[in-house]
Enzyme design. Structure first.
Site, mmCIF file in Angstrom:
data_model
loop_
_atom_site.group_PDB
_atom_site.id
_atom_site.type_symbol
_atom_site.label_atom_id
_atom_site.label_comp_id
_atom_site.label_asym_id
_atom_site.label_seq_id
_atom_site.Cartn_x
_atom_site.Cartn_y
_atom_site.Cartn_z
ATOM 1 N N PRO A 19 0.849 -1.197 0.000
ATOM 2 C CA PRO A 19 0.000 0.000 0.000
ATOM 3 C C PRO A 19 0.879 1.240 0.000
ATOM 4 O O PRO A 19 1.751 1.395 0.858
ATOM 5 C CB PRO A 19 -0.785 -0.128 1.315
ATOM 6 C CG PRO A 19 0.060 -0.978 2.199
ATOM 7 C CD PRO A 19 0.856 -1.887 1.300
ATOM 8 N N GLN A 73 -6.368 -1.031 4.063
ATOM 9 C CA GLN A 73 -5.439 -0.679 5.138
ATOM 10 C C GLN A 73 -5.890 0.594 5.836
ATOM 11 O O GLN A 73 -6.183 1.604 5.190
ATOM 12 C CB GLN A 73 -4.013 -0.484 4.608
ATOM 13 C CG GLN A 73 -3.010 -0.350 5.753
ATOM 14 C CD GLN A 73 -1.607 -0.005 5.306
ATOM 15 O OE1 GLN A 73 -1.358 1.127 4.902
ATOM 16 N NE2 GLN A 73 -0.689 -0.964 5.391
ATOM 17 N N CYS A 103 4.048 3.461 8.706
ATOM 18 C CA CYS A 103 4.268 4.712 7.983
ATOM 19 C C CYS A 103 5.166 5.648 8.796
ATOM 20 O O CYS A 103 4.851 5.974 9.938
ATOM 21 C CB CYS A 103 2.943 5.409 7.680
ATOM 22 S SG CYS A 103 3.172 6.938 6.742
ATOM 23 N N LYS A 142 1.088 -4.348 8.987
ATOM 24 C CA LYS A 142 2.371 -3.987 8.363
ATOM 25 C C LYS A 142 3.103 -3.051 9.310
ATOM 26 O O LYS A 142 2.532 -2.082 9.814
ATOM 27 C CB LYS A 142 2.160 -3.309 7.015
ATOM 28 C CG LYS A 142 3.481 -2.972 6.324
ATOM 29 C CD LYS A 142 3.299 -2.627 4.852
ATOM 30 C CE LYS A 142 4.658 -2.541 4.158
ATOM 31 N NZ LYS A 142 5.165 -1.177 4.043
ATOM 32 N N GLY A 206 10.981 -4.391 1.539
ATOM 33 C CA GLY A 206 12.105 -3.474 1.539
ATOM 34 C C GLY A 206 13.194 -3.882 0.577
ATOM 35 O O GLY A 206 13.817 -4.930 0.731
ATOM 36 N N GLY A 229 7.003 -2.616 -3.269
ATOM 37 C CA GLY A 229 6.423 -1.282 -3.314
ATOM 38 C C GLY A 229 6.999 -0.447 -4.428
ATOM 39 O O GLY A 229 6.555 -0.493 -5.577
#
Length: 336
Positions: A19, A73, A103, A142, A206, A229
């Site tokens: 996301p 999410q 985040c 997450k 990552g 991502g």
């Protein structure tokens, strides 16, 4: 052996689309699904926005049948509001609810949401429990390794969140203080996966940006799947390339210039369908440089694409690109 999240069967080694705010909306998700993403998530949605019926937050609840399985999410700093947000999100009929505890940006983490919860594990556990109780759907999380190098507490997070009922955990291999800098560290992710007390799927996130890296890290770290991502932005082919490499040990041919145009046009059409002609054209501008990254002598056309104001103008530019002999053969492309 298939990876399961509740009743969702994700296959042997799923590749998930991360996301990403202002990126992973339905048009972007459409092209990623076309090219092999196994599960996707909405952009993160503010619990406060959902409770207040904020139009922007409610719009992010839009999901489509072709996207399944898909998770909504949510993020927030108030436990009861997160419970309410999970109830509201459940009515949109996703396949699961995901909580964002990762985040790192200031206007999220410095307001007690996102990665900020890594500084208060008790509150994180209470919030997660409230979300689990607010929905009949599987709940996943997450997060990151910790707030900083001195507080890498994701092992405790994994154990305690499993105890209150989450069905999977995705870990980004950086701390909040790292933001997106430096190299992601997957060693702690692997340690959690190998802990016999952890029974839920563990996904790594990552720096996955090539088939070779995905294959090497799959073997080295033993995770159940990977979340991708930034490498998918403008390059949805990353999913199919990794899957092909897993299956054959060989590289799939890079997308041709025509395939890039096709994906870009599809994304544009979906953007206009979902956002309307004005906003759909305007918000698509951020994607053109990514779709054609690495293409030689493209500056002139990039300028045309980001200044065109209608679908017809953009379609004419894309048609012109298709006919341009300079780009007719498979173009030199970036290594993602």
């Amino acid at each position: 052996m298939s990876v399961q999240i509740g009743n969702i069967d994700l296959g042997e080694f799923p590749l998930l689309l991360a996301p990403m705010e202002d990126v992973s909306d339905p048009p972007f998700r459409y092209v990623c699904k076309q090219h092999g993403a196994d599960m996707m998530y909405t952009e993160f949605i503010s619990s406060e926005g959902l409770i207040r019926d904020a139009a922007k937050s409610l719009k992010k609840l839009d999901i489509f049948e072709y996207e399944r399985p898909i998770g909504i999410q949510i993020f927030g700093s108030d436990i009861e509001h997160m419970r309410e947000a999970s109830e509201i999100s459940t009515k949109a009929n996703p396949d699961l609810i995901d909580i964002n505890y990762g985040c790192p940006v200031k206007n999220v983490a410095c307001r007690g949401a996102g990665a900020s919860l890594l500084q208060d594990i008790d509150k994180m556990v209470a919030m997660t429990k409230a979300v689990v109780e607010g929905t009949h759907l599987p709940v996943t999380v997450k997060t990151r390794l910790g707030w900083d190098d001195n507080t890498k507490n994701v092992e405790e997070v994994a154990m305690r969140l499993q105890d209150v009922g989450i069905k999977a955990l995705t870990i980004h291999g950086r701390t909040r203080s790292q933001m997106y800098k430096g190299q992601a560290d997957w060693s702690l992710i692997s340690k959690i996966k190998k802990n016999p007390l952890i029974q839920i799927p563990i996904f790594g996130n990552g720096d996955i940006d090539s088939p070779e890296k995905a294959a090497a890290w799959r073997l080295e770290y033993g995770v159940d799947g990977m979340m991708i991502g930034r490498a998918a932005i403008g390059y949805p082919w990353i999913f199919r390339e990794i899957k092909h490499y897993f299956a054959t040990g060989e590289h799939l041919e890079k997308p041709t210039f025509a395939e890039r145009i096709e994906a870009c046009r599809t994304h544009l059409v979906k953007s206009i369908e979902w956002k309307g002609p004005k906003t759909g054209v305007f918000e698509m501008r951020r994607h053109y440089s990514n779709y054609f990254k690495g293409i030689e002598n493209f500056k002139e056309y990039r300028a045309k694409l980001v200044t065109a104001g209608t679908f017809d103008e953009l379609d004419d530019i894309l048609n012109e690109l298709e006919r341009n002999p300079r780009f007719a053969s498979p173009a030199p492309v970036m290594e993602v």
